[in-house]
Scaffold this active site. Structure first.
Site, mmCIF file in Angstrom:
data_model
loop_
_atom_site.group_PDB
_atom_site.id
_atom_site.type_symbol
_atom_site.label_atom_id
_atom_site.label_comp_id
_atom_site.label_asym_id
_atom_site.label_seq_id
_atom_site.Cartn_x
_atom_site.Cartn_y
_atom_site.Cartn_z
ATOM 1 N N TRP A 168 -4.143 -1.281 -1.303
ATOM 2 C CA TRP A 168 -4.051 -2.915 -2.150
ATOM 3 C C TRP A 168 -4.377 -3.792 -1.033
ATOM 4 O O TRP A 168 -3.613 -4.111 -0.337
ATOM 5 C CB TRP A 168 -2.792 -2.982 -2.563
ATOM 6 C CG TRP A 168 -2.601 -4.271 -3.644
ATOM 7 C CD1 TRP A 168 -2.218 -5.352 -3.156
ATOM 8 C CD2 TRP A 168 -2.926 -4.171 -4.959
ATOM 9 N NE1 TRP A 168 -2.499 -6.259 -4.367
ATOM 10 C CE2 TRP A 168 -2.732 -5.643 -5.312
ATOM 11 C CE3 TRP A 168 -3.364 -3.444 -5.771
ATOM 12 C CZ2 TRP A 168 -2.938 -6.069 -6.665
ATOM 13 C CZ3 TRP A 168 -3.684 -3.808 -7.135
ATOM 14 C CH2 TRP A 168 -3.485 -5.055 -7.644
ATOM 15 N N GLU A 176 7.833 -12.626 -25.000
ATOM 16 C CA GLU A 176 6.386 -11.516 -24.944
ATOM 17 C C GLU A 176 7.042 -10.175 -24.646
ATOM 18 O O GLU A 176 6.375 -9.270 -25.045
ATOM 19 C CB GLU A 176 5.790 -11.737 -23.943
ATOM 20 C CG GLU A 176 6.014 -11.915 -22.533
ATOM 21 C CD GLU A 176 5.185 -12.298 -21.403
ATOM 22 O OE1 GLU A 176 3.858 -12.093 -21.555
ATOM 23 O OE2 GLU A 176 5.314 -12.688 -20.405
ATOM 24 N N LYS A 209 8.755 -15.204 -21.033
ATOM 25 C CA LYS A 209 9.093 -14.138 -20.686
ATOM 26 C C LYS A 209 9.904 -13.441 -22.155
ATOM 27 O O LYS A 209 9.720 -12.163 -22.328
ATOM 28 C CB LYS A 209 10.097 -14.133 -19.647
ATOM 29 C CG LYS A 209 9.813 -13.208 -18.450
ATOM 30 C CD LYS A 209 8.738 -13.196 -17.611
ATOM 31 C CE LYS A 209 7.195 -13.206 -18.334
ATOM 32 N NZ LYS A 209 6.673 -13.475 -17.267
ATOM 33 N N HIS A 267 13.631 -35.461 -30.535
ATOM 34 C CA HIS A 267 12.420 -36.085 -31.390
ATOM 35 C C HIS A 267 11.920 -34.853 -32.246
ATOM 36 O O HIS A 267 10.944 -34.878 -32.773
ATOM 37 C CB HIS A 267 11.370 -36.286 -30.356
ATOM 38 C CG HIS A 267 11.573 -37.258 -29.466
ATOM 39 N ND1 HIS A 267 11.684 -38.844 -29.656
ATOM 40 C CD2 HIS A 267 12.041 -37.576 -28.019
ATOM 41 C CE1 HIS A 267 12.194 -39.530 -28.749
ATOM 42 N NE2 HIS A 267 12.262 -38.887 -27.732
ATOM 43 N N LYS A 283 -2.586 -6.450 -19.337
ATOM 44 C CA LYS A 283 -2.297 -7.230 -17.939
ATOM 45 C C LYS A 283 -3.211 -8.039 -17.547
ATOM 46 O O LYS A 283 -3.172 -9.201 -16.880
ATOM 47 C CB LYS A 283 -2.089 -6.076 -16.871
ATOM 48 C CG LYS A 283 -1.750 -6.323 -15.566
ATOM 49 C CD LYS A 283 -0.102 -6.688 -15.700
ATOM 50 C CE LYS A 283 0.462 -7.058 -14.341
ATOM 51 N NZ LYS A 283 1.559 -7.834 -14.440
ATOM 52 N N ARG A 318 1.580 1.617 -6.077
ATOM 53 C CA ARG A 318 1.685 0.605 -4.769
ATOM 54 C C ARG A 318 0.316 0.004 -4.299
ATOM 55 O O ARG A 318 -0.110 -0.773 -3.582
ATOM 56 C CB ARG A 318 2.133 1.318 -3.408
ATOM 57 C CG ARG A 318 3.612 1.672 -3.829
ATOM 58 C CD ARG A 318 4.198 2.409 -2.483
ATOM 59 N NE ARG A 318 4.266 1.295 -1.307
ATOM 60 C CZ ARG A 318 5.330 0.488 -1.134
ATOM 61 N NH1 ARG A 318 6.308 0.737 -2.012
ATOM 62 N NH2 ARG A 318 5.240 -0.318 -0.135
ATOM 63 N N GLU A 321 8.568 -20.755 -18.868
ATOM 64 C CA GLU A 321 8.354 -19.696 -18.351
ATOM 65 C C GLU A 321 9.417 -18.667 -19.009
ATOM 66 O O GLU A 321 9.175 -17.488 -19.456
ATOM 67 C CB GLU A 321 8.405 -19.570 -16.965
ATOM 68 C CG GLU A 321 8.053 -18.117 -16.210
ATOM 69 C CD GLU A 321 6.975 -17.307 -16.546
ATOM 70 O OE1 GLU A 321 6.225 -17.974 -17.353
ATOM 71 O OE2 GLU A 321 6.998 -16.240 -16.462
ATOM 72 N N CYS A 348 0.925 -1.067 -0.003
ATOM 73 C CA CYS A 348 0.223 -0.173 0.013
ATOM 74 C C CYS A 348 0.990 1.145 -0.055
ATOM 75 O O CYS A 348 1.914 1.154 0.359
ATOM 76 C CB CYS A 348 -0.982 0.054 1.350
ATOM 77 S SG CYS A 348 -1.887 -1.357 1.560
ATOM 78 N N ASN A 369 1.052 -0.215 6.204
ATOM 79 C CA ASN A 369 1.344 -1.071 4.868
ATOM 80 C C ASN A 369 2.073 -2.223 5.366
ATOM 81 O O ASN A 369 2.867 -2.281 6.139
ATOM 82 C CB ASN A 369 2.453 -0.182 3.976
ATOM 83 C CG ASN A 369 3.097 -1.088 2.853
ATOM 84 O OD1 ASN A 369 2.385 -1.989 2.286
ATOM 85 N ND2 ASN A 369 4.179 -0.650 2.601
ATOM 86 N N GLY A 370 1.375 -3.359 4.606
ATOM 87 C CA GLY A 370 1.870 -4.770 5.259
ATOM 88 C C GLY A 370 0.869 -5.606 5.722
ATOM 89 O O GLY A 370 -0.394 -5.261 5.784
#
Ligand code: M6R
Length: 603
Positions: free
Chosen positions: A73, A483, A480, A499, A598, A27, A476, A2, A99-100
């Protein structure tokens, strides 16, 4: 994650607090609020939605001398006016922004309720204002110190009290808090961006610091009240760079936030003996699970694949996984002993959401793993395990992937314990997970990753390979790279090369091999030899001390030795940084890759 802002000293406007919050919008942005004090009382205004909505409910031109503000958040409690910060006590005199995560808030809340306190929100934060109220005997600083002793978890807090309108107190343990003063005012904030308008000389408070500000004078102490000395740092970033914490892109900043994000994901999830704790799953009868079904897309699918390898190895049950866009169109078989898990950082991915609906229609119950409280997937699933990574602005998933892994490893360990299969291997894995933020902090500082990106930036094809659990890492890595840098990167389980895909290899087609020292190491080495024989350049990610790998590699990046099950976790930032640096060196903006969004809310 946050955003916190506090300003105290000579006159300023309430709108200045909101301007400060705007700098911290990255944040959190699901709700916001502001509290000010003067000799007449405490004034609190809140609004669900983005920060600008707050301007509609406050007098932005009002002149004040002391105020705090927060952009949220959500972690505990959905985004709403009620759950927005600042949170107050029963007397309505104390306001707190936080925050936390307060790990022990439930037990603290229980005690406070028994002692007659009235709560107005579902947040963990509200316990702080009530505890300060209880501990307040005329000295706010002492009351905060007493309260800090009772809190477990990660937090940065800022507190004001209407009876002492010239005082503001901040404290940090595990979440960032920056402090700065000029001739007239002092400021506290989650990062430097709201502060540099007033001063460029700041102090980054350290864990265990408390700052007591009276007017524009301040002192820093530890949680026991002993004075500590902290160095000032001069910030020379321009405002744009400051928003990104001095990093060129959000993606790079977010990869650097991984250690903090991991700590947030771990808060409250392991007990003092290192056993996983997932109270969210209390209502699930995990002991009778015979089959686990996972659905996800893209990067989340790769996180699910890591879970599959890990859970199958130790749980002795089948773990099936599918991309959500395929799963939903196939016959769905849910039995009483099937556990279904949907993974989505955004919580809004249409394919995953439709799969959840299909599972529920077939009589299944769904555990969601997401990063966004209040998202559609959390509302439609039976229970959610939040990743607590904080907002991710870069379109390509980075810290959210790593937090997905943390939550998925924890889920698997939790089941291992529940099913009576826990042994000393799991003690060690749990210990390493709890230590993983430190390991990753070291890995992301390795300059070799950028140097290697420089060497390979002009290649137009890459072959990513891995085996076992690191097949997912290879997949992955390739995703990455393609993209954000638009390079043709393909991924295979290394044993599959022979193969077909090996036909592609030549000096223009480098192989990026994930080859940590694990039980498939020898097999991987043979696959690398096969690739080398086709004159492909070989990049390897290997375990520190593995000198042998240098003989068959053109370039090696070493990572510290960890349990073989955890290599996907510690290698993830390496593949992310490699892709990031290549995209950057090719002149692309990694934060906004072409054609991608996103949240993919279309099918
Ligand atoms: O929000 P989700 O995790 O459900 O998103 C799934 C994919 O769309 C996402 O992972 C996508 O592959 C990203 N571009 C990965 O960087």
């Amino acid at each position: 994650m946050c955003g916190i802002v506090g300003i105290i000293g000579s006159e300023f406007k309430v709108g200045d607090l909101i301007d400060g919050l705007k700098k911290l919008e990255y944040r959190g942005y699901d709700s916001a609020g502001v509290a000010t004090v003067d000799g007449n009382g405490l004034y609190v205004s809140k609004s669900v939605g983005r920060i600008d909505a707050l301007r509609g409910v406050v007098e932005t031109e009002k002149a004040v001398h002391n105020g705090i503000a927060h952009t949220r958040w959500a972690t505990h409690g959905v985004p709403s006016d009620r759950n927005a910060h600042p949170h107050t006590d029963c007397s309505g005199k104390i306001a707190v922004v936080h925050n936390g995560i307060i790990e022990n808030y439930q037990e603290l809340k229980k005690g406070l309720l028994e002692r007659g306190h009235k709560f107005h929100s579902e947040t963990d934060t509200e316990v702080i204002s009530h505890l300060i109220e209880e501990n307040f005997k005329g000295n706010l600083y002492q009351a905060v110190l007493e309260t800090l002793k009772e809190l477990r978890g990660a937090f940065a807090i800022v507190v004001i009290h209407s009876d002492i309108p010239d005082v503001m107190i901040g404290a940090r343990k595990g979440s960032p808090l920056v402090f700065g003063c000029n001739e007239e005012k002092c400021m506290l904030a989650s990062d430097v961006t709201p502060i540099i308008k007033y001063t460029r000389d700041v102090i980054f408070l350290e864990d265990g610091d408390v700052v007591y500000i009276q007017g524009n004078k301040a002192r820093i102490t530890d949680f026991s009240g002993n004075i500590v000395i902290r160095n000032r740092m001069h910030i020379s970033w321009d405002e744009n760079a400051a928003e990104k914490g001095g990093f060129k892109h959000f993606m790079l900043k977010e990869i650097n936030e991984v250690p903090e994000a991991i700590e947030s994901a771990l808060v409250g999830r392991y007990d003092e003996k290192g056993f996983p704790v997932l109270h969210e799953l209390d209502e699930f009868n995990l002991e009778r699970v015979k089959r686990i079904l996972l659905v996800a897309c893209g990067t989340s699918y790769h996180a699910g694949l890591v879970f599959k390898y890990f859970a199958e190895k130790y749980l002795d049950i089948d773990v099936l996984i599918d991309v959500a866009s395929e799963f939903r169109y196939r016959p769905i078989r849910i039995t009483d002993d099937t556990l279904t898990v949907a993974i989505s950082q955004s919580g809004e991915t249409a394919d995953t959401l439709e799969s959840i609906r299909a599972i529920k229609k077939a009589g299944g119950k769904v555990i969601a793993i997401t990063n966004v409280v209040g998202s559609t997937i959390t509302r439609e699933s039976d229970v959610t395990l939040f990743m607590n990574a904080g907002p991710e602005i870069g379109v390509a998933a980075s810290k959210t992937y790593i937090n997905q892994l943390i939550v998925l490893y924890t889920l698997a360990l939790y089941m291992i314990k529940k099913l009576g299969k826990w042994n000393n291997i799991h003690d060690e894995i749990s210990r390493q997970i709890l230590n993983s933020s430190k390991i990753i902090k070291q890995i992301i500082q390795d300059p070799k990753i950028e140097q290697m990106a420089d060497l390979y930036k002009n290649y137009n094809h890459f072959m990513y390979v891995g085996r076992g659990i690191n097949t997912a890492t290879a997949m992955e890595g390739a995703l990455k790279l393609k993209e954000i840098s638009y390079i043709n990167a393909v991924a295979y389980a290394a044993g599959e090369l022979k193969h077909g895909p090996i036909a592609l290899l030549d000096p223009t087609f480098p192989v990026f091999a994930v080859v940590p020292k694990d039980s498939l190491y020898e097999k991987m080495r043979s696959n690398i030899e096969e690739s080398k024989a086709r004159n492909a350049k070989i990049i390897t990610i290997a375990t520190e001390g593995d000198k042998e790998i240098e003989r068959i590699s053109n370039n090696v990046i070493y990572i510290p030795q960890v349990s073989e099950d955890l290599y996907p976790l510690v290698i993830a930032p390496v593949i992310q940084l490699f892709a990031y640096y290549i995209a950057n060196k090719r002149g692309y903006d990694p934060d906004k890759p072409r054609n991608l969004a996103k949240s993919v809310t279309v099918e």
